[in-house]
Motif scaffolding. Structure first.
Motif, PDB file in Angstrom:
ATOM      1  N   LEU A   1       0.844  -1.209   0.000  1.00 14.98           N
ATOM      2  CA  LEU A   1       0.000   0.000   0.000  1.00 14.98           C
ATOM      3  C   LEU A   1       0.877   1.256   0.000  1.00 14.98           C
ATOM      4  CD1 LEU A   1      -2.866  -0.665   2.600  1.00 14.98           C
ATOM      5  CD2 LEU A   1      -2.952  -0.842   0.113  1.00 14.98           C
ATOM      6  N   ALA A   2       1.916   1.215   0.830  1.00 18.20           N
ATOM      7  CA  ALA A   2       2.818   2.371   0.912  1.00 18.20           C
ATOM      8  C   ALA A   2       3.572   2.572  -0.408  1.00 18.20           C
ATOM      9  CB  ALA A   2       3.812   2.174   2.058  1.00 18.20           C
TER      10      ALA A   2
ATOM     11  N   ALA B   1       2.461   1.673  -3.326  1.00 17.95           N
ATOM     12  CA  ALA B   1       1.479   2.149  -4.315  1.00 17.95           C
ATOM     13  C   ALA B   1       1.379   3.665  -4.272  1.00 17.95           C
ATOM     14  CB  ALA B   1       0.125   1.513  -4.037  1.00 17.95           C
ATOM     15  N   LYS B   2       1.404   4.185  -3.055  1.00 23.16           N
ATOM     16  CA  LYS B   2       1.321   5.639  -2.870  1.00 23.16           C
ATOM     17  C   LYS B   2       2.621   6.314  -3.331  1.00 23.16           C
ATOM     18  CE  LYS B   2      -0.252   9.511  -0.961  1.00 23.16           C
ATOM     19  NZ  LYS B   2      -1.271  10.268  -1.665  1.00 23.16           N
ATOM     20  N   GLN B   3       3.740   5.732  -2.896  1.00 21.89           N
ATOM     21  CA  GLN B   3       5.051   6.351  -3.157  1.00 21.89           C
ATOM     22  C   GLN B   3       5.434   6.318  -4.635  1.00 21.89           C
ATOM     23  OE1 GLN B   3       8.139   4.704  -0.655  1.00 21.89           O
ATOM     24  NE2 GLN B   3       9.750   5.639  -1.839  1.00 21.89           N
TER      25      GLN B   3
ATOM     26  N   GLY C   1       1.448   6.867  -6.892  1.00 21.69           N
ATOM     27  CA  GLY C   1       0.486   7.888  -6.504  1.00 21.69           C
ATOM     28  C   GLY C   1      -0.922   7.349  -6.296  1.00 21.69           C
ATOM     29  N   ARG C   2      -1.016   6.039  -5.988  1.00 18.81           N
ATOM     30  CA  ARG C   2      -2.331   5.415  -5.816  1.00 18.81           C
ATOM     31  C   ARG C   2      -2.676   5.295  -4.342  1.00 18.81           C
ATOM     32  NH1 ARG C   2      -4.448   2.252  -9.664  1.00 18.81           N
ATOM     33  NH2 ARG C   2      -6.304   2.812  -8.477  1.00 18.81           N
ATOM     34  N   ASN C   3      -3.912   5.662  -3.994  1.00 15.44           N
ATOM     35  CA  ASN C   3      -4.391   5.479  -2.623  1.00 15.44           C
ATOM     36  C   ASN C   3      -5.253   4.222  -2.581  1.00 15.44           C
ATOM     37  OD1 ASN C   3      -3.360   7.710  -1.029  1.00 15.44           O
ATOM     38  ND2 ASN C   3      -4.556   8.999  -2.399  1.00 15.44           N
ATOM     39  N   LEU C   4      -4.630   3.112  -2.281  1.00 18.14           N
ATOM     40  CA  LEU C   4      -5.373   1.845  -2.263  1.00 18.14           C
ATOM     41  C   LEU C   4      -5.752   1.474  -0.841  1.00 18.14           C
ATOM     42  CD1 LEU C   4      -3.161  -0.229  -4.745  1.00 18.14           C
ATOM     43  CD2 LEU C   4      -5.300   0.962  -5.236  1.00 18.14           C
ATOM     44  N   LYS C   5      -6.669   0.526  -0.735  1.00 16.45           N
ATOM     45  CA  LYS C   5      -7.043  -0.032   0.571  1.00 16.45           C
ATOM     46  C   LYS C   5      -6.710  -1.520   0.554  1.00 16.45           C
ATOM     47  CE  LYS C   5     -11.061   3.007   1.016  1.00 16.45           C
ATOM     48  NZ  LYS C   5     -11.565   3.306  -0.326  1.00 16.45           N
TER      49      LYS C   5
ATOM     50  N   ASP D   1      -8.725  -3.704  -1.605  1.00 17.65           N
ATOM     51  CA  ASP D   1      -8.463  -3.725  -3.052  1.00 17.65           C
ATOM     52  C   ASP D   1      -7.663  -4.962  -3.464  1.00 17.65           C
ATOM     53  OD1 ASP D   1      -9.780  -1.306  -3.479  1.00 17.65           O
ATOM     54  OD2 ASP D   1      -7.983  -0.159  -2.957  1.00 17.65           O
TER      55      ASP D   1
END
Lengths: 259, 73
Positions: free
Chosen positions: B41-42, B44-46, B49-53, B56
């Motif tokens: 998840l981290a 994906a964001k880094q 640029g995706r904010n996943l849960k 998902d």
């Protein structure tokens, strides 16, 4: 000390490798020597190799007492890779003890950002980066592994002129509790020991600063006397061993009755 | 990020000695656990640029599904 649950064997086996920082003197040295005497292979870290050699001269099993001199705060970003190199050299690690530290007695008026930074480096940033390397599943045995951080009773019981030292130790203890939650699914336990005054070289600085009269008054608050490094080492070995397999996320205060 | 770079990033995140392949089932990768999922998840964001849960990830079966999830626009 033999294993309580299986009295026929030592507490640790020789292939149980434990990295101990701050192993040159005081509590770290006592933990390193006790782990070694109880069967573990110890990887002893300190800043100065000659002082580590002095520690090894006291080891019960000197052939299982490896020396790794390194100033942990000289290049903190490189610490996880340093742990990887230790694994490549010695094999997967089963224990990690962070006993390296700096003392500081200074009231608020003497608060200094650079000095405070040094304390947070050695008590928080360095141990967490070492923990990052240790917890890497390529470096650790996983289930049965344990980490141990040397806190301070001052982090729990406020004292004058200890705000930087106590808050750095407090941050370390809280980080350890978070790590315990995070790493429990992988079978890695994480605990802290928070001793009060223990007769180590670090105590001498405190004694000098306090003055003999105040120090004696402080000492009288300890019904069981001041602690010895070996007192802490005994609990440390228990917490690193499978004897304490149901204990994680704890901060155990040792204060000889002074609370 | 091409497939090789993605697999290398994932291998490091999984702290895995052996290489990964796009058609590997995630459930059969021993390193794929709740902590690795949080780390993903981290990442994906880094990196994307995706904010996943965490939820998902339920849609993902193979490594390539994870790649698609992280890189789809």
């Amino acid at each position: 000390m033999l294993c309580l649950q299986n009295p026929d064997r030592m507490l640790f086996s020789r292939d149980h490798r434990i990295l101990v920082t701050g192993a040159s003197s005081g509590i770290g040295r006592a933990i390193a020597l006790r782990c070694n005497a109880l069967g573990a292979t110890v990887i002893a870290n300190g800043r100065e190799e000659n002082r580590l050699r002095e520690a090894r001269e006291q080891a019960a099993n000197a052939e299982a007492f490896a020396l790794e001199a390194l100033d942990l705060t000289s290049d903190m970003e490189a610490l996880p890779k340093w742990v990887t190199r230790l694994r490549e050299r010695y094999g997967k690690l089963g224990g990690f003890v962070h006993a390296a530290g700096l003392g500081l007695t200074a009231p608020l008026l003497m608060y200094n950002l650079e000095e405070a930074g040094k304390l947070f480096d050695i008590h928080v940033h360095a141990p967490m980066l070492l923990a990052k390397g240790f917890a890497d599943r390529r470096n650790t045995i996983g289930k049965g592994a344990a980490m141990l951080f040397m806190g301070s009773s001052g982090a729990v019981i406020p004292q004058r002129a200890k705000l930087v030292y106590a808050s750095a130790k407090g941050a370390q203890i809280t980080a350890a509790r978070c790590l315990a939650k995070e790493l429990a699914p992988r079978g890695i336990r994480v605990n802290s020991i928070s001793p009060a005054l223990v007769e180590t070289p670090m105590l001498e600085g405190f004694r000098t600063m306090l003055g003999e009269e105040s120090f004696t008054a402080e000492k009288e608050q300890y019904p069981f006397g001041l602690g010895q490094p070996e007192d802490v080492a005994a609990l440390a070995c228990f917490l690193l061993s499978e004897e304490s397999r149901w204990i994680t996320g704890q901060n155990i205060i040792m204060d000889g009755g002074r609370y | 990020m091409d497939n090789a770079a993605f697999l290398a990033m994932l291998q490091e995140a999984f702290q895995r000695g052996e290489p990964l392949a796009m058609d590997m089932p995630l459930a059969e990768i021993p390193e794929w656990d709740s902590l690795t999922a949080m780390l993903t998840l981290a990442l994906a964001k880094q990196h994307f640029g995706r904010n996943l849960k965490l939820a998902d990830f339920k849609k993902t079966v193979l490594v390539k599904d994870l790649h698609a999830l992280l890189t789809e626009s």
